[in-house]
Design a protein around this motif. Structure first.
Motif, PDB file in Angstrom:
ATOM      1  N   GLN A  36      -6.753   4.076   7.733  1.00 41.98           N
ATOM      2  CA  GLN A  36      -6.559   5.056   6.677  1.00 41.98           C
ATOM      3  C   GLN A  36      -5.707   4.468   5.554  1.00 41.98           C
ATOM      4  OE1 GLN A  36      -4.861   8.701   8.042  1.00 41.98           O
ATOM      5  NE2 GLN A  36      -5.224   9.760   6.123  1.00 41.98           N
ATOM      6  N   PHE A  37      -4.682   3.677   5.920  1.00 34.52           N
ATOM      7  CA  PHE A  37      -3.826   3.042   4.932  1.00 34.52           C
ATOM      8  C   PHE A  37      -3.817   1.539   5.157  1.00 34.52           C
ATOM      9  CE2 PHE A  37      -2.275   7.361   5.002  1.00 34.52           C
ATOM     10  CZ  PHE A  37      -2.121   7.631   3.657  1.00 34.52           C
ATOM     11  N   LEU A  38      -3.826   0.789   4.059  1.00 36.14           N
ATOM     12  CA  LEU A  38      -3.857  -0.663   4.133  1.00 36.14           C
ATOM     13  C   LEU A  38      -2.626  -1.243   3.450  1.00 36.14           C
ATOM     14  CD1 LEU A  38      -7.565  -1.169   3.016  1.00 36.14           C
ATOM     15  CD2 LEU A  38      -6.693  -1.087   5.339  1.00 36.14           C
ATOM     16  N   ARG A  39      -2.168  -2.383   3.964  1.00 41.76           N
ATOM     17  CA  ARG A  39      -1.072  -3.107   3.332  1.00 41.76           C
ATOM     18  C   ARG A  39      -1.629  -3.950   2.180  1.00 41.76           C
ATOM     19  NH1 ARG A  39       3.009  -5.730   7.430  1.00 41.76           N
ATOM     20  NH2 ARG A  39       4.262  -3.878   7.717  1.00 41.76           N
ATOM     21  N   SER A  40      -0.717  -4.477   1.381  1.00 40.35           N
ATOM     22  CA  SER A  40      -1.115  -5.267   0.210  1.00 40.35           C
ATOM     23  C   SER A  40      -2.004  -6.441   0.587  1.00 40.35           C
ATOM     24  CB  SER A  40       0.123  -5.785  -0.526  1.00 40.35           C
ATOM     25  OG  SER A  40       0.846  -4.718  -1.079  1.00 40.35           O
ATOM     26  N   SER A  41      -1.648  -7.160   1.648  1.00 40.70           N
ATOM     27  CA  SER A  41      -2.439  -8.333   2.040  1.00 40.70           C
ATOM     28  C   SER A  41      -3.861  -7.938   2.430  1.00 40.70           C
ATOM     29  CB  SER A  41      -1.763  -9.070   3.193  1.00 40.70           C
ATOM     30  OG  SER A  41      -1.633  -8.229   4.319  1.00 40.70           O
ATOM     31  N   GLU A  42      -4.007  -6.791   3.086  1.00 41.42           N
ATOM     32  CA  GLU A  42      -5.339  -6.325   3.480  1.00 41.42           C
ATOM     33  C   GLU A  42      -6.163  -5.913   2.265  1.00 41.42           C
ATOM     34  OE1 GLU A  42      -4.297  -4.479   7.864  1.00 41.42           O
ATOM     35  OE2 GLU A  42      -3.736  -3.332   6.081  1.00 41.42           O
ATOM     36  N   VAL A  43      -5.501  -5.286   1.295  1.00 39.20           N
ATOM     37  CA  VAL A  43      -6.195  -4.864   0.071  1.00 39.20           C
ATOM     38  C   VAL A  43      -6.648  -6.089  -0.720  1.00 39.20           C
ATOM     39  CG1 VAL A  43      -5.945  -3.655  -2.139  1.00 39.20           C
ATOM     40  CG2 VAL A  43      -4.967  -2.671  -0.056  1.00 39.20           C
ATOM     41  N   ARG A  44      -5.754  -7.085  -0.834  1.00 40.21           N
ATOM     42  CA  ARG A  44      -6.122  -8.306  -1.564  1.00 40.21           C
ATOM     43  C   ARG A  44      -7.300  -8.996  -0.907  1.00 40.21           C
ATOM     44  NH1 ARG A  44      -0.681  -9.717  -1.010  1.00 40.21           N
ATOM     45  NH2 ARG A  44      -1.331 -11.662  -0.026  1.00 40.21           N
ATOM     46  N   GLU A  66       1.889   3.951  -2.009  1.00 43.50           N
ATOM     47  CA  GLU A  66       3.148   4.461  -1.482  1.00 43.50           C
ATOM     48  C   GLU A  66       3.970   3.263  -1.057  1.00 43.50           C
ATOM     49  OE1 GLU A  66       4.290   7.630  -1.262  1.00 43.50           O
ATOM     50  OE2 GLU A  66       2.452   8.336  -2.226  1.00 43.50           O
ATOM     51  N   LYS A  67       5.267   3.301  -1.345  1.00 45.67           N
ATOM     52  CA  LYS A  67       6.147   2.223  -0.933  1.00 45.67           C
ATOM     53  C   LYS A  67       7.088   2.765   0.139  1.00 45.67           C
ATOM     54  CE  LYS A  67       9.300  -1.278  -2.687  1.00 45.67           C
ATOM     55  NZ  LYS A  67      10.022  -1.794  -3.858  1.00 45.67           N
ATOM     56  N   GLY A  70      10.007  -1.082   1.448  1.00 53.62           N
ATOM     57  CA  GLY A  70       9.697  -2.334   0.781  1.00 53.62           C
ATOM     58  C   GLY A  70       8.270  -2.814   0.970  1.00 53.62           C
ATOM     59  N   ILE A  71       7.454  -2.042   1.668  1.00 56.37           N
ATOM     60  CA  ILE A  71       6.058  -2.417   1.905  1.00 56.37           C
ATOM     61  C   ILE A  71       5.163  -1.430   1.160  1.00 56.37           C
ATOM     62  CG2 ILE A  71       4.248  -2.725   3.640  1.00 56.37           C
ATOM     63  CD1 ILE A  71       6.479  -3.356   5.651  1.00 56.37           C
ATOM     64  N   PHE A  72       4.203  -1.972   0.414  1.00 53.70           N
ATOM     65  CA  PHE A  72       3.258  -1.132  -0.318  1.00 53.70           C
ATOM     66  C   PHE A  72       2.085  -0.781   0.585  1.00 53.70           C
ATOM     67  CE2 PHE A  72       5.352  -3.560  -3.704  1.00 53.70           C
ATOM     68  CZ  PHE A  72       5.709  -2.531  -4.564  1.00 53.70           C
ATOM     69  N   TYR A  73       1.718   0.511   0.569  1.00 58.17           N
ATOM     70  CA  TYR A  73       0.568   0.989   1.325  1.00 58.17           C
ATOM     71  C   TYR A  73      -0.412   1.654   0.365  1.00 58.17           C
ATOM     72  CZ  TYR A  73       3.277   0.244   5.565  1.00 58.17           C
ATOM     73  OH  TYR A  73       4.006  -0.327   6.576  1.00 58.17           O
ATOM     74  N   TYR A  74      -1.693   1.426   0.619  1.00 54.41           N
ATOM     75  CA  TYR A  74      -2.754   1.965  -0.229  1.00 54.41           C
ATOM     76  C   TYR A  74      -3.726   2.749   0.642  1.00 54.41           C
ATOM     77  CZ  TYR A  74      -0.898  -1.820  -3.063  1.00 54.41           C
ATOM     78  OH  TYR A  74      -0.057  -2.657  -3.744  1.00 54.41           O
TER      79      TYR A  74
END
Length: 89
Positions: A36-44, A66-67, A70-74
């Protein structure tokens, strides 16, 4: 160039190993896309973009995030929507 002769057993073993690797790759890709939510590395990795491009998408408000700690979630739904908008333009 040296010629090597392979037996049927070696070819069968190679085929089995290849099929297992393909299954693992597919399983890994399904795991990433079913979240449902992905981290920055997964999105890239999913969008095949650099970290700078992802940062620009955040700054411009194109991709909501959402941060947390310190971790961005999309949201995966937001990424699919973005891809749909790009495809329709």
């Amino acid at each position: 160039m040296q010629i090597e002769i392979l037996t049927r057993e070696e070819l069968h073993r190679f085929k089995s190993e290849l099929i297992e690797q393909i299954k693992q790759t597919i399983k890994t890709n399904e795991t990433v896309t079913n979240k449902q939510f992905l981290r920055s590395s997964e999105v890239r990795k999913l969008l095949k973009i650099s970290s700078g491009t992802l940062q620009n998408l955040r700054i411009k408000g194109i991709l909501p995030y959402e941060k947390i700690g310190g971790i961005f979630y999309y949201a995966h739904a937001d990424i699919e929507q973005l891809l749909g908008e790009i495809g329709n333009s």
